[in-house]
Scaffold this motif. Sequence first.
Motif, PDB file in Angstrom:
ATOM      1  N   ALA A 348      38.933  76.295  33.519  1.00 29.78           N
ATOM      2  CA  ALA A 348      37.666  76.284  34.254  1.00 29.78           C
ATOM      3  C   ALA A 348      37.227  77.722  34.477  1.00 29.78           C
ATOM      4  N   GLY A 349      36.037  77.876  35.086  1.00 29.38           N
ATOM      5  CA  GLY A 349      35.541  79.217  35.379  1.00 29.38           C
ATOM      6  C   GLY A 349      35.240  79.998  34.123  1.00 29.38           C
ATOM      7  N   ASP A 350      34.441  79.425  33.237  1.00 26.98           N
ATOM      8  CA  ASP A 350      34.110  80.108  31.975  1.00 26.98           C
ATOM      9  C   ASP A 350      33.327  81.390  32.193  1.00 26.98           C
ATOM     10  N   CYS A 351      32.624  81.485  33.330  1.00 26.15           N
ATOM     11  CA  CYS A 351      31.878  82.697  33.720  1.00 26.15           C
ATOM     12  C   CYS A 351      30.907  83.165  32.619  1.00 26.15           C
ATOM     13  N   GLY A 352      30.533  82.259  31.727  1.00 23.74           N
ATOM     14  CA  GLY A 352      29.508  82.553  30.737  1.00 23.74           C
ATOM     15  C   GLY A 352      29.962  83.372  29.550  1.00 23.74           C
ATOM     16  N   HIS A 353      31.257  83.725  29.479  1.00 18.74           N
ATOM     17  CA  HIS A 353      31.669  84.570  28.350  1.00 18.74           C
ATOM     18  C   HIS A 353      32.949  84.065  27.693  1.00 18.74           C
ATOM     19  N   ALA A 354      33.228  82.760  27.808  1.00 22.91           N
ATOM     20  CA  ALA A 354      34.500  82.245  27.314  1.00 22.91           C
ATOM     21  C   ALA A 354      34.476  81.840  25.846  1.00 22.91           C
ATOM     22  N   PHE A 355      33.310  81.518  25.296  1.00 22.67           N
ATOM     23  CA  PHE A 355      33.294  80.905  23.969  1.00 22.67           C
ATOM     24  C   PHE A 355      33.964  81.784  22.919  1.00 22.67           C
ATOM     25  N   LYS A 356      33.789  83.073  23.019  1.00 23.10           N
ATOM     26  CA  LYS A 356      34.359  83.972  22.007  1.00 23.10           C
ATOM     27  C   LYS A 356      35.879  83.860  21.924  1.00 23.10           C
ATOM     28  N   PHE A 357      36.514  83.403  23.018  1.00 30.23           N
ATOM     29  CA  PHE A 357      37.962  83.315  23.080  1.00 30.23           C
ATOM     30  C   PHE A 357      38.492  81.933  22.698  1.00 30.23           C
ATOM     31  N   ALA A 358      37.644  81.046  22.206  1.00 31.87           N
ATOM     32  CA  ALA A 358      38.002  79.636  22.031  1.00 31.87           C
ATOM     33  C   ALA A 358      39.344  79.402  21.343  1.00 31.87           C
ATOM     34  N   PRO A 359      39.624  80.016  20.177  1.00 30.69           N
ATOM     35  CA  PRO A 359      40.900  79.715  19.521  1.00 30.69           C
ATOM     36  C   PRO A 359      42.118  80.073  20.371  1.00 30.69           C
ATOM     37  N   VAL A 360      42.042  81.188  21.079  1.00 27.23           N
ATOM     38  CA  VAL A 360      43.162  81.613  21.912  1.00 27.23           C
ATOM     39  C   VAL A 360      43.282  80.731  23.152  1.00 27.23           C
ATOM     40  N   LEU A 361      42.153  80.387  23.769  1.00 28.97           N
ATOM     41  CA  LEU A 361      42.194  79.529  24.950  1.00 28.97           C
ATOM     42  C   LEU A 361      42.748  78.156  24.593  1.00 28.97           C
ATOM     43  N   GLY A 362      42.314  77.609  23.453  1.00 27.18           N
ATOM     44  CA  GLY A 362      42.838  76.315  23.024  1.00 27.18           C
ATOM     45  C   GLY A 362      44.328  76.347  22.799  1.00 27.18           C
ATOM     46  N   ARG A 363      44.820  77.424  22.162  1.00 28.43           N
ATOM     47  CA  ARG A 363      46.253  77.552  21.912  1.00 28.43           C
ATOM     48  C   ARG A 363      47.025  77.696  23.218  1.00 28.43           C
ATOM     49  N   LEU A 364      46.505  78.479  24.169  1.00 26.59           N
ATOM     50  CA  LEU A 364      47.177  78.624  25.460  1.00 26.59           C
ATOM     51  C   LEU A 364      47.261  77.288  26.187  1.00 26.59           C
ATOM     52  N   LEU A 365      46.170  76.524  26.198  1.00 25.87           N
ATOM     53  CA  LEU A 365      46.186  75.208  26.847  1.00 25.87           C
ATOM     54  C   LEU A 365      47.213  74.296  26.192  1.00 25.87           C
ATOM     55  N   ALA A 366      47.237  74.293  24.861  1.00 26.83           N
ATOM     56  CA  ALA A 366      48.192  73.443  24.146  1.00 26.83           C
ATOM     57  C   ALA A 366      49.626  73.856  24.457  1.00 26.83           C
ATOM     58  N   ASP A 367      49.884  75.152  24.471  1.00 25.99           N
ATOM     59  CA  ASP A 367      51.235  75.631  24.755  1.00 25.99           C
ATOM     60  C   ASP A 367      51.667  75.269  26.176  1.00 25.99           C
ATOM     61  N   LEU A 368      50.788  75.501  27.129  1.00 24.92           N
ATOM     62  CA  LEU A 368      51.155  75.255  28.521  1.00 24.92           C
ATOM     63  C   LEU A 368      51.406  73.779  28.792  1.00 24.92           C
ATOM     64  N   VAL A 369      50.533  72.919  28.289  1.00 25.62           N
ATOM     65  CA  VAL A 369      50.662  71.500  28.618  1.00 25.62           C
ATOM     66  C   VAL A 369      51.832  70.851  27.886  1.00 25.62           C
ATOM     67  N   THR A 370      52.282  71.452  26.783  1.00 30.70           N
ATOM     68  CA  THR A 370      53.426  70.902  26.059  1.00 30.70           C
ATOM     69  C   THR A 370      54.727  71.632  26.381  1.00 30.70           C
ATOM     70  N   GLY A 371      54.652  72.637  27.244  1.00 31.32           N
ATOM     71  CA  GLY A 371      55.856  73.342  27.659  1.00 31.32           C
ATOM     72  C   GLY A 371      56.339  74.409  26.712  1.00 31.32           C
ATOM     73  N   ARG A 372      55.494  74.806  25.746  1.00 31.05           N
ATOM     74  CA  ARG A 372      55.874  75.882  24.840  1.00 31.05           C
ATOM     75  C   ARG A 372      55.598  77.238  25.501  1.00 31.05           C
ATOM     76  N   ARG A 373      56.293  78.249  25.036  1.00 30.99           N
ATOM     77  CA  ARG A 373      56.066  79.584  25.572  1.00 30.99           C
ATOM     78  C   ARG A 373      54.819  80.180  24.917  1.00 30.99           C
ATOM     79  N   PRO A 374      53.802  80.546  25.705  1.00 28.81           N
ATOM     80  CA  PRO A 374      52.565  81.083  25.114  1.00 28.81           C
ATOM     81  C   PRO A 374      52.795  82.421  24.428  1.00 28.81           C
ATOM     82  N   ALA A 375      52.089  82.644  23.324  1.00 28.71           N
ATOM     83  CA  ALA A 375      52.195  83.917  22.613  1.00 28.71           C
ATOM     84  C   ALA A 375      51.528  85.049  23.393  1.00 28.71           C
ATOM     85  N   ILE A 376      50.545  84.688  24.233  1.00 31.29           N
ATOM     86  CA  ILE A 376      49.833  85.664  25.064  1.00 31.29           C
ATOM     87  C   ILE A 376      50.085  85.310  26.527  1.00 31.29           C
TER      88      ILE A 376
END
Length: 393
Positions: A348-376
């Motif tokens: 949440a809280g995209d603050c109007g500038h989140a779209f550029k980060f989409a691939p990284v944000l998606g990967r972080l969400l996937a890692d966190l919710v599945t219990g994997r260690r995030p690369a970032i």
Amino acid sequence: MNAGIVVVGGGMAGCAAAWALAEAGEACTVVESAHPGNPGGGSSGTSRMFRRIYSDPYYARLAQASLDAWRRLEADSRSTLLDDCGLLFFGDRGAEDSIEGNIPGARRVMREQSLPFDEPDAASIAARWPLKPPGKAEGLFEATAGTLHSRRALEVMAGRAVRAGTVFLNNETVVAVRRPARRRQPLEVTLKSGRALEADRLVLAAGAWTNRLLAHLGLRVRMELWGMLWAYYAVDPALAAHYPQWFCFTPPRGADEGLYYGFPADGSPPLIKTGVDWCPPGMRATDPDGLPAAPDTEVARLLDSFLRTHLVGVRGCVSRHVSPYAMTTDNGFILDTLPSDPRIAVFAGDCGHAFKFAPVLGRLLADLVTGRRPAIDPAPLRITRTAVALSAV
């Protein structure tokens, strides 16, 4: 119905998370109240800026990782998603901070991270582009910045998720989320249609509607919704090919907070997309239903005045639009699992500038919710930080 991992929200973060989960081999169902990229959401429109010019080094590093990921996605999908048109920061605001930082801070971070940039002065800016910068303007130009084709990017991310088995339930609204008494039992997501989904894990990526979902869990975050004005303007066809992608920082003057942006001209007849990066109190709310649907007339007048003053060849306004920005008090994203239940991740809280980060944000969400260690390291985005103030309803 056991839906595996349920993602609520089919905008940028939801599509990116679904794509990342699909690539990790996770069964996933996306629930979207309309359709991905719908006009009422924060991911609407066809274009977003991509830049590494940030006053905050953390976001500059996220942008670099995102650039690499966008290029890989382009190659894999054989689609052009990011046009290298560069980005010009200019203005006379100096080191006074704003929701977008400031030019001196961005210059410092660019130097610290060895990112290439030029520093045109006011005369050089006016000679190179159809712009009329303030006389004491400083400039910062990143040639490796660009424009993201945001609608196409949503289609590519969603398409890749669907091909991997992800199910999109469009035109469905979540009316209840329940955590069972026993942790090992699945989460329950009830839809307005009466359909019930069992979820092993849950990703909440609903933008301006986040607190409505968290309320089902007895929680809320500190987040304000801003109705942000953007518009299309006709321009002189003889100058159309010369407009840059730009962001202007000028000092606040009364109701004018001085932050404006614009994209290169596109289409026939040529139009530029432009807007303000600030919001008057009357266009702010805590619930999406409280956001005005129509632009503020004074803000529209100030945008007209700015364009007449600082751009050459701009003609009349063709259309005006309002989109919701979900703003945290520190202008940073929220991306974390709930302390009370790590099966539930929140963006949440995209603050109007989140779209550029989409691939990284998606990967972080996937890692966190599945219990994997995030690369970032996602620590700066944690939901428990003071600025977000996760609390019970």
